[in-house]
Design a protein around this motif. Structure first.
Motif, PDB file in Angstrom:
ATOM      1  N   GLN A  14       0.731  -0.720   0.080  1.00  0.00           N
ATOM      2  CA  GLN A  14      -0.051   0.388   0.293  1.00  0.00           C
ATOM      3  C   GLN A  14       1.082   1.395   0.258  1.00  0.00           C
ATOM      4  O   GLN A  14       0.733   2.533  -0.128  1.00  0.00           O
ATOM      5  CB  GLN A  14      -0.942  -0.068   1.413  1.00  0.00           C
ATOM      6  CG  GLN A  14      -1.544  -1.090   1.246  1.00  0.00           C
ATOM      7  CD  GLN A  14      -2.684  -1.656  -0.224  1.00  0.00           C
ATOM      8  OE1 GLN A  14      -3.624  -0.494   0.427  1.00  0.00           O
ATOM      9  NE2 GLN A  14      -2.388  -2.802  -0.411  1.00  0.00           N
ATOM     10  N   PRO A  19      -1.340   8.403  -3.568  1.00  0.00           N
ATOM     11  CA  PRO A  19      -2.182   8.693  -2.655  1.00  0.00           C
ATOM     12  C   PRO A  19      -3.536   9.006  -3.609  1.00  0.00           C
ATOM     13  O   PRO A  19      -3.625   9.848  -4.672  1.00  0.00           O
ATOM     14  CB  PRO A  19      -1.985  10.076  -2.445  1.00  0.00           C
ATOM     15  CG  PRO A  19      -0.076  10.231  -2.160  1.00  0.00           C
ATOM     16  CD  PRO A  19      -0.546   9.470  -3.803  1.00  0.00           C
ATOM     17  N   THR A  21      -5.812  11.698  -2.381  1.00  0.00           N
ATOM     18  CA  THR A  21      -6.935  12.725  -1.417  1.00  0.00           C
ATOM     19  C   THR A  21      -6.055  13.463  -2.408  1.00  0.00           C
ATOM     20  O   THR A  21      -5.334  13.587  -3.027  1.00  0.00           O
ATOM     21  CB  THR A  21      -5.542  13.152  -0.042  1.00  0.00           C
ATOM     22  OG1 THR A  21      -4.931  12.836   0.429  1.00  0.00           O
ATOM     23  CG2 THR A  21      -6.813  11.889   0.770  1.00  0.00           C
TER      24      THR A  21
ATOM     25  N   ARG B  40       0.855   7.296   3.833  1.00  0.00           N
ATOM     26  CA  ARG B  40       0.938   6.349   2.401  1.00  0.00           C
ATOM     27  C   ARG B  40       0.749   5.148   2.144  1.00  0.00           C
ATOM     28  O   ARG B  40      -0.450   5.143   1.473  1.00  0.00           O
ATOM     29  CB  ARG B  40       2.515   6.440   2.525  1.00  0.00           C
ATOM     30  CG  ARG B  40       3.478   7.869   2.120  1.00  0.00           C
ATOM     31  CD  ARG B  40       2.991   8.876   1.239  1.00  0.00           C
ATOM     32  NE  ARG B  40       2.344   8.405  -0.460  1.00  0.00           N
ATOM     33  CZ  ARG B  40       2.794   8.975  -1.408  1.00  0.00           C
ATOM     34  NH1 ARG B  40       4.329   9.114  -1.321  1.00  0.00           N
ATOM     35  NH2 ARG B  40       2.574   8.050  -2.344  1.00  0.00           N
ATOM     36  N   VAL B  41       0.806   4.520   3.310  1.00  0.00           N
ATOM     37  CA  VAL B  41      -0.457   3.525   4.033  1.00  0.00           C
ATOM     38  C   VAL B  41      -1.947   3.730   3.135  1.00  0.00           C
ATOM     39  O   VAL B  41      -2.314   2.278   3.246  1.00  0.00           O
ATOM     40  CB  VAL B  41       0.160   2.662   5.417  1.00  0.00           C
ATOM     41  CG1 VAL B  41      -0.877   1.141   4.713  1.00  0.00           C
ATOM     42  CG2 VAL B  41       1.582   1.996   4.860  1.00  0.00           C
ATOM     43  N   TRP B  43      -3.435   5.846   1.723  1.00  0.00           N
ATOM     44  CA  TRP B  43      -3.286   6.115   0.565  1.00  0.00           C
ATOM     45  C   TRP B  43      -3.675   8.180   0.428  1.00  0.00           C
ATOM     46  O   TRP B  43      -4.339   8.864   0.214  1.00  0.00           O
ATOM     47  CB  TRP B  43      -4.246   5.766  -0.326  1.00  0.00           C
ATOM     48  CG  TRP B  43      -4.168   4.282  -0.863  1.00  0.00           C
ATOM     49  CD1 TRP B  43      -3.292   3.754  -0.052  1.00  0.00           C
ATOM     50  CD2 TRP B  43      -5.096   3.733  -1.637  1.00  0.00           C
ATOM     51  NE1 TRP B  43      -3.607   2.188  -0.937  1.00  0.00           N
ATOM     52  CE2 TRP B  43      -4.816   2.429  -1.282  1.00  0.00           C
ATOM     53  CE3 TRP B  43      -6.062   4.143  -2.360  1.00  0.00           C
ATOM     54  CZ2 TRP B  43      -5.288   1.151  -2.056  1.00  0.00           C
ATOM     55  CZ3 TRP B  43      -6.651   3.176  -2.905  1.00  0.00           C
ATOM     56  CH2 TRP B  43      -6.180   1.413  -2.593  1.00  0.00           C
ATOM     57  N   ARG B  44      -2.497   8.619   1.989  1.00  0.00           N
ATOM     58  CA  ARG B  44      -2.989  10.636   2.123  1.00  0.00           C
ATOM     59  C   ARG B  44      -0.860  10.939   1.740  1.00  0.00           C
ATOM     60  O   ARG B  44      -0.417   9.848   1.300  1.00  0.00           O
ATOM     61  CB  ARG B  44      -3.499  10.970   3.227  1.00  0.00           C
ATOM     62  CG  ARG B  44      -4.811   9.863   3.564  1.00  0.00           C
ATOM     63  CD  ARG B  44      -5.215  10.745   4.713  1.00  0.00           C
ATOM     64  NE  ARG B  44      -3.860   9.639   6.311  1.00  0.00           N
ATOM     65  CZ  ARG B  44      -3.210  10.183   7.497  1.00  0.00           C
ATOM     66  NH1 ARG B  44      -2.954  11.115   6.731  1.00  0.00           N
ATOM     67  NH2 ARG B  44      -2.590   8.982   7.863  1.00  0.00           N
ATOM     68  N   TYR B  45      -1.249  12.090   1.695  1.00  0.00           N
ATOM     69  CA  TYR B  45      -0.117  13.011   1.677  1.00  0.00           C
ATOM     70  C   TYR B  45       0.437  12.497   2.611  1.00  0.00           C
ATOM     71  O   TYR B  45       1.578  12.586   2.090  1.00  0.00           O
ATOM     72  CB  TYR B  45      -0.687  14.074   0.706  1.00  0.00           C
ATOM     73  CG  TYR B  45      -0.740  13.956  -0.188  1.00  0.00           C
ATOM     74  CD1 TYR B  45       0.099  13.703  -1.658  1.00  0.00           C
ATOM     75  CD2 TYR B  45      -1.722  14.334  -0.994  1.00  0.00           C
ATOM     76  CE1 TYR B  45       0.578  14.031  -3.246  1.00  0.00           C
ATOM     77  CE2 TYR B  45      -2.515  14.179  -2.447  1.00  0.00           C
ATOM     78  CZ  TYR B  45      -1.739  14.092  -3.620  1.00  0.00           C
ATOM     79  OH  TYR B  45      -1.353  14.008  -4.658  1.00  0.00           O
TER      80      TYR B  45
END
Lengths: 132, 324
Positions: A14, A19, A21, B40-41, B43-45
């Motif tokens: 992952q 990302p 977002t 990051r895991v 899925w954010r910045y």
């Protein structure tokens, strides 16, 4: 032990996903042309028929008198649910959605007073610069 | 070790690595890395706005500045001297074991033939200060947090000690230089993988990393032993945990991963730093992986599997030393 290794490998996988977002306001999602954003009124086409006021389920539209002696639909954005019924009901196509949902009111009175949105105001905001 | 004339090995060790600069640098990098990895895991910045070219690396520095300038509250109903003193004591006591650990040949503050053993004992003694800190805060959350800290300490203390003991038995020495010398053939992690696994889990428990984040469980006890602190004292109280992670990773790198091998000098220091990542990165990543164990589950792991594994590791070492 195997379970924990699986967990770690999943996490590491992952880690390399891009990302999801969006770094608003520098980055914006593309919602497409048919986005039901804010609603603007083209006064040259408006015939003041009040169908939009009648059809509005949220009772957000009130007609108000303007200096040219005619009445135009003003939208209370505190009530409007952006359903687009008024746009559909408009016989001349003067009410239209714009492809923008990001409008900031800096004055509470302007926000509360039912008024038409100036098409210029409905244009997308210029991207703000980052702090550093 | 050959450094420019005014810099001797112990001075470099005290001021740069593994001393002052290393500890405070680690504080910033570790907090940034933790937030970034977890983001990051998911899925954010992660942190980004402060110093965008560096990927938000200066965000923890900005946070530290903000904390320094926020109001310092010393509650009237506490022993105010102890209230202010214990987090500072805790912070520096957590950093104390660094004195005995070498980061490269000669780069050690106090060379001692039992250096690593002393470091392990110092790490384990600090739990007392943590409990003292929670007690001086005189608050129910800190009290519950302290009780949980004691329980968790009871769970990880013996396995951690046995894991270190297994390695000392295997190497026949606790001098950091000799320990690394012995590992020039095979690293400790290959000589005794059991001890390595025990050490890794005990490290997560000791630094209350995620599956064992029981003392400061946010939904249950606000922030556990750190609840009442703000401003600079919060930096010391909460930073102490990261210092402990730093110390245990450094100790692990020397004990299990061959320290500065295969190089020496400045390159050796960098290699030690890189090997610390083997302990630090999983410790950061677990925040994104695991939920929190119940207290009884953590205790069962500590007194069950972990203790059995650590005893097996000691036996393994004894056998290996006997055969060797």
């Amino acid at each position: 032990m195997i379970t924990h290794l699986k967990l770690f490998t999943t996490a590491v996988k992952q880690l390399f996903q891009p990302p999801l977002t969006v770094r608003w306001p520098e980055e914006r999602r593309n919602y497409g042309d048919r986005m039901r954003g804010f609603i603007v009124n083209d006064r040259s086409k408006c015939i003041s028929c009040q169908l939009c006021e009648a059809v509005c389920p949220a009772k957000a539209i009130k007609f108000h008198l303007e200096a040219d002696g005619r009445r135009y639909p003003g939208i209370d954005w505190g009530r409007c649910i952006l359903c687009g019924y008024c746009v559909d009901a408009c016989p001349t196509g003067s009410l239209q959605h714009v492809n923008n949902t990001e409008i900031v009111w800096t004055d509470l009175d302007v926000y509360k007073k039912p008024s038409e949105m100036d098409p210029d105001d409905a244009a997308p905001l210029p991207a703000t610069k980052s702090l550093i | 070790m050959d450094f420019p004339s005014p810099l001797s090995g112990d001075l470099v060790a005290a001021l740069v690595f593994p001393g002052v600069l290393g500890i405070f640098g680690f504080l910033v990098v570790a907090i940034w890395l933790e937030r970034k990895l977890v983001a990051r895991v998911q899925w954010r910045y992660g942190p980004l706005y402060v110093s965008r070219p560096l990927g938000g690396l200066l965000q923890p520095v900005a946070d530290l500045f903000k904390l320094v300038f926020s109001e310092l509250v010393l509650p009237r109903h506490t022993n105010r001297l102890l209230f202010a003193a214990t987090p500072i004591l805790l912070f520096f006591a957590e950093g104390l074991p660094v004195v005995f650990i070498a980061a490269a040949p000669g780069v050690v503050m106090a060379p001692h033939s039992y250096g690593l053993a002393i470091a392990v004992v110092l790490v384990l003694l600090v739990a007392v200060l943590m409990v003292a800190m929670a007690w001086t805060e005189a608050d129910k959350f800190t009290y519950i947090g302290a009780m949980r800290e004691i329980l968790l300490t009871a769970a990880y203390e013996v396995p951690l000690l046995l894991a270190a003991l297994a390695m000392f038995l295997l190497y026949g020495t606790a001098d950091p230089h000799k320990v690394v010398e012995v590992q020039s053939g095979l690293w400790g992690v290959l000589l005794n993988p059991l001890a390595f696994v025990v050490y890794l889990v005990a490290l997560l428990m000791a630094t209350t990393r995620f599956p064992f984040e029981i003392p400061e469980a946010e939904p249950e006890v606000v922030l556990g032993p750190y609840t009442e602190y703000g401003s600079t004292l919060f930096i010391y109280a909460f930073g102490a945990n990261y210092v402990k992670l730093y110390v245990l990773s450094l100790l692990g790198a020397v004990l299990f991963l061959g320290g500065w091998l295969p190089a020496a000098g400045v390159l050796g220091v960098l290699i030690t730093l890189a090997k610390m990542g083997v302990f630090v990165l999983p410790a950061m990543l677990v925040r994104a992986i695991y939920p929190r164990y119940r207290i009884d589950q953590a205790l069962r792991i500590g007194w069950g599997q972990l203790l059995a594994l650590s005893a097996a590791a000691v036996l393994w070492s004894l056998l290996a030393a006997w055969i060797w």
